[in-house]
Design a protein around this motif. Structure first.
Motif, mmCIF file in Angstrom:
data_model
loop_
_atom_site.group_PDB
_atom_site.id
_atom_site.type_symbol
_atom_site.label_atom_id
_atom_site.label_comp_id
_atom_site.label_asym_id
_atom_site.label_seq_id
_atom_site.Cartn_x
_atom_site.Cartn_y
_atom_site.Cartn_z
ATOM 1 N N ALA A 1 0.851 -1.191 0.000
ATOM 2 C CA ALA A 1 0.000 0.000 0.000
ATOM 3 C C ALA A 1 0.883 1.236 0.000
ATOM 4 O O ALA A 1 2.031 1.193 0.454
ATOM 5 N N THR A 2 0.356 2.339 -0.479
ATOM 6 C CA THR A 2 1.152 3.559 -0.585
ATOM 7 C C THR A 2 1.535 4.123 0.783
ATOM 8 O O THR A 2 2.522 4.847 0.898
ATOM 9 N N TRP A 3 0.750 3.792 1.831
ATOM 10 C CA TRP A 3 1.029 4.310 3.180
ATOM 11 C C TRP A 3 1.979 3.410 3.966
ATOM 12 O O TRP A 3 2.404 3.750 5.074
ATOM 13 N N ASN B 1 -1.478 -3.513 -5.310
ATOM 14 C CA ASN B 1 -1.812 -2.388 -4.442
ATOM 15 C C ASN B 1 -3.154 -2.670 -3.770
ATOM 16 O O ASN B 1 -4.139 -2.965 -4.435
ATOM 17 N N GLU C 1 -5.806 0.414 0.675
ATOM 18 C CA GLU C 1 -5.558 1.853 0.739
ATOM 19 C C GLU C 1 -6.566 2.530 1.670
ATOM 20 O O GLU C 1 -7.681 2.068 1.833
ATOM 21 N N ARG C 2 -6.125 3.620 2.284
ATOM 22 C CA ARG C 2 -6.962 4.347 3.229
ATOM 23 C C ARG C 2 -7.644 5.520 2.545
ATOM 24 O O ARG C 2 -7.109 6.112 1.622
ATOM 25 N N PRO D 1 -6.455 5.633 -5.540
ATOM 26 C CA PRO D 1 -5.027 5.545 -5.205
ATOM 27 C C PRO D 1 -4.105 5.596 -6.410
ATOM 28 O O PRO D 1 -2.886 5.712 -6.259
ATOM 29 N N LYS E 1 -1.309 8.314 -6.639
ATOM 30 C CA LYS E 1 -0.224 8.076 -5.685
ATOM 31 C C LYS E 1 0.673 6.939 -6.165
ATOM 32 O O LYS E 1 1.902 7.009 -6.065
#
Length: 239
Positions: free
Chosen positions: A119-121, A151, A154-155, A160, A163
């Protein structure tokens, strides 16, 4: 001093720290002698990646003793991964990549497939990416080994993809990114649920028969060791 004050205690983790410090200080005798004291401890499997990472980062300036120590650790880890090999049928998932092209896992039978859930976070996910790029590059000319980066989780409610694209572009990653999708009823991510992923990053290595042979949760060492670990596992299932 701690050892003198607390005789009879288990100092495995302290000795592990001492090995790392000895490697940093290029003290091969201290590193190898201290490692010998803890090499039969169960947690050594988790320590070896950190030791290898440090040795690999300074490999060009290591002496013969240090490079021999590195090779012994890599050989030991390679032999140990046979004990964590599994055999489970991979779920049949179908996802779209970031450009909208559909990928079906079932259609990839006959190939070795590496899946990386991220995930991006997720900071550990991003920290592992340089090593995963190196691993991918090792097989870029082999059509029978494929890497996909899923991916997921995501939040927030925003798309997403911007990002994801920024991370790929900024770092010049050549990943084939698949976008996990939410079930309309449960609102849960389909691939995440199908593979029973409990934490990110999680990687799966699937053999030519569609069987999951390795599942890696979290990260083992930095970018240098990751590519070596992936190669060991791919080699293990393709013998």
């Amino acid at each position: 001093q701690i050892k003198r004050d607390f005789t009879g205690r288990d100092f495995s983790s302290l000795n592990g720290m001492l090995v790392l410090e000895a490697i940093e200080n290029r003290d091969c005798t201290l590193a190898t002698e201290t490692f010998a004291k803890i090499e039969n401890r169960a947690y050594i499997h988790y320590l070896i990646p950190a030791l290898c990472e440090k040795l690999m980062l300074q490999k060009e300036t290591n002496d013969e003793c240090m490079n021999a120590f590195l090779q012994s650790l890599l050989d030991r880890y390679k032999n140990s991964i046979k004990g964590i090999m599994i055999s489970e049928h991979a779920p049949d998932i179908t996802l779209s990549d970031i450009n909208g092209n559909t990928v079906s896992l079932a259609s990839l039978k006959g190939k070795t497939v590496v899946l990386d859930f991220w995930a991006t976070w997720c900071k550990p996910c991003l920290e592992s990416f340089p090593g995963m790029q190196a691993a991918l590059d090792n097989y870029k000319n082999d059509p029978n080994i494929m890497f996909f980066f899923i991916n997921t989780a995501e939040r927030g409610t925003e798309d997403p993809k911007p990002k994801v694209n920024k991370i790929m572009d900024d770092n010049k990653y050549t990943f084939r990114v698949l976008m996990d999708k939410k079930d309309e009823i449960s609102k849960r991510y389909v691939a995440l649920e199908s593979f029973k992923v409990a934490a990110l990053p999680t990687k799966f290595i699937i053999d030519k028969d569609g069987l999951v042979r390795f599942k890696l949760s979290g990260t083992n060492g930095g970018s240098q060791f990751i590519q070596e670990e992936i190669k060991m596992m791919i080699d293990a299932i393709n013998l």
